[in-house]
Each structure stands twice: as structure tokens, then as C-alpha cells.
Design a protein around this motif. Structure first.
Motif, short mmCIF file in Angstrom:
data_model
loop_
_atom_site.label_atom_id
_atom_site.label_comp_id
_atom_site.label_asym_id
_atom_site.label_seq_id
_atom_site.Cartn_x
_atom_site.Cartn_y
_atom_site.Cartn_z
N ASN B 2 0.85 -1.20 0.00
CA ASN B 2 0.00 0.00 0.00
C ASN B 2 0.88 1.24 0.00
N SER B 22 -4.18 -1.72 8.68
CA SER B 22 -5.11 -1.10 7.72
C SER B 22 -5.95 -0.06 8.44
N TYR B 29 -3.73 6.64 3.59
CA TYR B 29 -3.62 5.95 2.30
C TYR B 29 -3.74 6.93 1.15
N HIS B 32 -1.09 5.07 -5.48
CA HIS B 32 0.32 4.75 -5.69
C HIS B 32 0.98 5.86 -6.51
#
Lengths: 89, 292
Positions: B2, B22, B29, B32
Motif C-alpha cells: 500500500n 489497515s 492511504y 500509488h
């Protein structure tokens, strides 16, 4: 003699300090304040020097007599030894 | 794998305890990114063979060796000879692997505790290389003004910022309760939230201009004083990254202190108890007094 390389010199607002890093930071829990003469001697001892070489350097840098230079240097070296700041290698 | 964005740092991360992390990382988050500042991979395994390499130093049960591929490896050896964890990293911490033995027999720490602790340390070291830092402390924003309350563990940093939250409610945001990041943009220092916030999950993915650093000291009475340069340096270096195994990180932390002074970030010592009066003492001096 030579000062251990586990100390970093920092200058802030005309004040000069030496702070331990790496393994030294585990044992040496503080910082060292240097005045002008002490900073000069500290810088000299960043490289291996004898007491006589240090005296010569002091006499070249400052307008003082040999006896005063010897007194200052011996006092400074005494502090370094007492606080285990000299490289044994 | 991630991708996180923490304090502007792009972190590609593969967790061992995916369920726990997570949740921990969810506010950070991002998509990418081609540009990656660091990669951390955690492997939880049954057995870790003792790493082989040139021994660089050993303090008690912790060893640091240089591996044949040039990376460094820090590991602990238990009295029984097993290796509960090993952390391998390259010189600038841009690429790291944490290996943890599943039934990690080290004090009361679980594999997840180890992963949490060392992902945080690795991030702190990488951030230091990228000219930022992590200051051990509880950071708040009062409106848009940031203050970090720093002190050794157990002094009462979280208790103090909890008092701020209790008194000022929505006017105060707890940015990070243990390991806020600090970075400069142009000549202004900013506090950033990070996912590593100690025992609590009190952190948010935001930033605020850093207006003051306050070092806490327990006392019966509440009193605040601005620190001189030498005391500020001394307090700061105790709470910034200065790992025993990497003197370059310590040197960079010291340079960061110099930048804090050049950026005119004031530092204070607060003698305080656990009462709301401690908050008022800071408020009167720093906010009402005009430092902010």
C-alpha cells in the motif's frame, strides 16, 4: 590526543555547543557549552595532536604567553579526560 | 503493498499485521505514486537465522552488522540465542525490511507491537534524512496555531493535551499524541500528523504552523518560562531522533534544532500539574501573550 568523533558542534545565536550523537548519546546525557578559546581547542583536537602542538597552535592564534596557554590547555584537557571525551585509539 | 502519504513523504508499505495496520494507516492511504520516498516491508516468520556480517557495534543484546550487500541490520539476540526480530535497512533508510519471529519472545511485546514501533522509528530516520524530524510529544492545533508539548514518557503529555481538548473542545485539534512530524516549507515550520501516535490512535492527517514547543515538567504549581538557547538545545536533542547506531541521524537532528532557532520557534518549559490551570498558564503566556 583526539576528541571522540561522536560529538557534533553547533552554533546558534553566537553560542557554541557540543552535542553527543550515536553511542555517546547513550552514556553522555547532556550538552557542552564552549567559549571562544574552548571552541578553538576543541577544533584543534578534532585531529590527533600532542599537547605541544596544541600549545603552538594556541600561541599562534592568541596573544598570550606560554604559561597562560599551558594553564588553559591543561585545564581543558582535564575536563576532557574527566568526562571521557578523548578517543582512546 | 500500500502507499501512504505522511507529512508529504510517500511510503510504500507492506504490513505484517494487515488487520491492525489497515486501521492505523487508513487516514494516510493515497494512490500509488511513481515517486516513492521509502519502502518498508514487514515479514512475520517462524524463525529468523542470526544475520551474518561485519559487526559494527553491540550494546547489551542489540547488535548492528553490515550485511554482504552493504545494508545494515539491527537485531536482538535473546539469552537463549534466538533472534526475535531483525531490521535491515540501507544507509538512507529508503528501503527497509522488518523481520519478526511470530512467537516473539521479547518482554511483553507482541509481533504487532514490534512492527508498530519499528515502522515508526524507520519513518523517523527517513524523515530526518529528508530534512524533517519527529519530535516526541503531543501536538495540538489551537485554531490554526500548532504547539508541541514534549517530555520524557510518563510525564503527562497526553494528559495535558487532553485538558486542552476538554477546555476548548472543537477549537483544539490533537494532531498527534506521541510522534508528530515537523518539516519546513520555505522558512516556516509545520507540525504534521503521523499514524504513529503511541498508545492511543489520536492522530489526524493534517498540518498546522508550528508556533511553539513546550517542554513539560511535573510540579505542584503551574509556571511557564521561555528557555534560553542552551536549555532549548538540551531539551530538544533528548526528544529528537538520535539513535545509538547511527550518528548521522543525530547530526541531522542537531542541524534541525538550529533551523528551529533560525525559524524563530520559541521554546518554553512548563512546570505543571494536571489541572486546567496548567492550560491557562500556557494560554496566557503563549496565546494571549502574543507569541502566537
Amino acid at each position: 590526543m583526539k576528541i571522540k568523533d561522536d560529538f557534533v558542534k553547533i552554533r546558534i545565536a553566537d553560542e557554541c555547543f557540543v552535542v553527543p550523537v550515536g553511542e555517546q548519546a547513550v552514556d553522555f546525557y547532556g550538552i557542552i557549552t564552549l567559549n571562544g578559546t574552548a571552541e578553538f581547542m576543541w577544533d584543534c583536537l578534532a585531529e590527533d595532536k600532542t599537547r605541544e602542538e596544541l600549545i603552538t597552535a594556541m600561541l599562534q592564534e592568541y596573544d598570550i604567553d606560554r604559561a597562560t596557554a599551558e594553564t588553559d590547555i591543561d585545564e581543558f584537557i582535564g575536563v576532557l579526560i574527566k568526562n571521557n571525551l578523548l578517543d582512546k585509539g | 503493498m500500500n502507499t501512504l502519504k505522511v507529512a508529504g513523504i510517500t511510503v510504500n508499505i507492506e504490513s505484517g499485521d494487515k488487520a491492525f495496520f489497515s486501521k492505523r494507516y487508513e487516514k494516510y492511504y493515497c494512490e500509488h505514486d511513481e515517486k516513492t520516498d521509502m519502502t518498508i516491508k514487514t515479514i512475520v516468520t517462524g524463525h529468523i537465522p542470526e544475520p551474518c556480517g561485519e559487526c559494527l557495534l553491540q550494546i547489551k543484546r542489540t547488535c548492528v552488522v553490515r550485511l554482504s550487500d552493504g545494508r545494515l541490520c539491527r537485531y536482538v539476540k535473546s539469552p537463549a540465542g534466538s533472534v526475535p526480530f531483525a531490521i535491515c535497512f540501507n544507509e538512507d533508510y529508503s528501503d527497509s525490511v522488518i523481520e519478526i519471529a511470530r512467537d516473539c519472545p521479547i518482554e511483553d511485546l507482541t509481533a504487532t507491537d514490534i512492527e508498530y514501533m519499528f515502522t515508526g522509528f524507520l519513518f523517523a530516520n527517513r524523515l530526518t534524512y529528508l530534512k524533517g524530524t519527529i519530535l516526541h510529544g503531543s501536538a495540538i492545533a489551537y485554531h490554526d496555531k500548532g504547539i508541541v508539548f514534549s517530555a520524557p514518557s510518563g510525564t503527562g503529555k497526553s494528559t495535558h493535551t487532553g485538558l486542552w481538548k476538554g477546555k476548548y473542545g472543537d477549537d483544539v485539534t490533537i494532531i498527534n499524541d506521541d510522534k508528530p512530524a515537523i518539516r519546513f516549507e520555505d522558512d516556516t515550520a509545520y507540525i504534521y500528523g503521523t499514524p504513529w501516535s503511541g498508545k492511543t490512535a489520536l492522530n489526524i492527517n493534517t498540518r498546522a504552523a508550528l508556533s511553539a514547543i513546550v517542554f513539560l515538567e511535573r510540579s505542584k504549581e503551574n509556571r511557564i518560562e521561555q528557555l534560553g538557547v542552551s536549555e532549548g538545545v538540551l531539551h530538544c536533542i533528548r526528544q529528537l531522533p538520535n539513535p545509538f547506531y547511527d550518528k548521522k541521524i543525530g547530526s541531522m537532528s542537531i542541524d534541525f534544532i538550529r533551523r528551529l532557532y533560525e525559524g524563530n520557534v520559541p521554546m518554553y518549559r512548563l512546570y505543571c500539574n494536571k489541572s486546567e490551570e496548567a492550560v491557562d498558564t500556557v494560554y496566557d503566556e503563549i496565546i494571549r501573550g502574543g507569541a502566537l
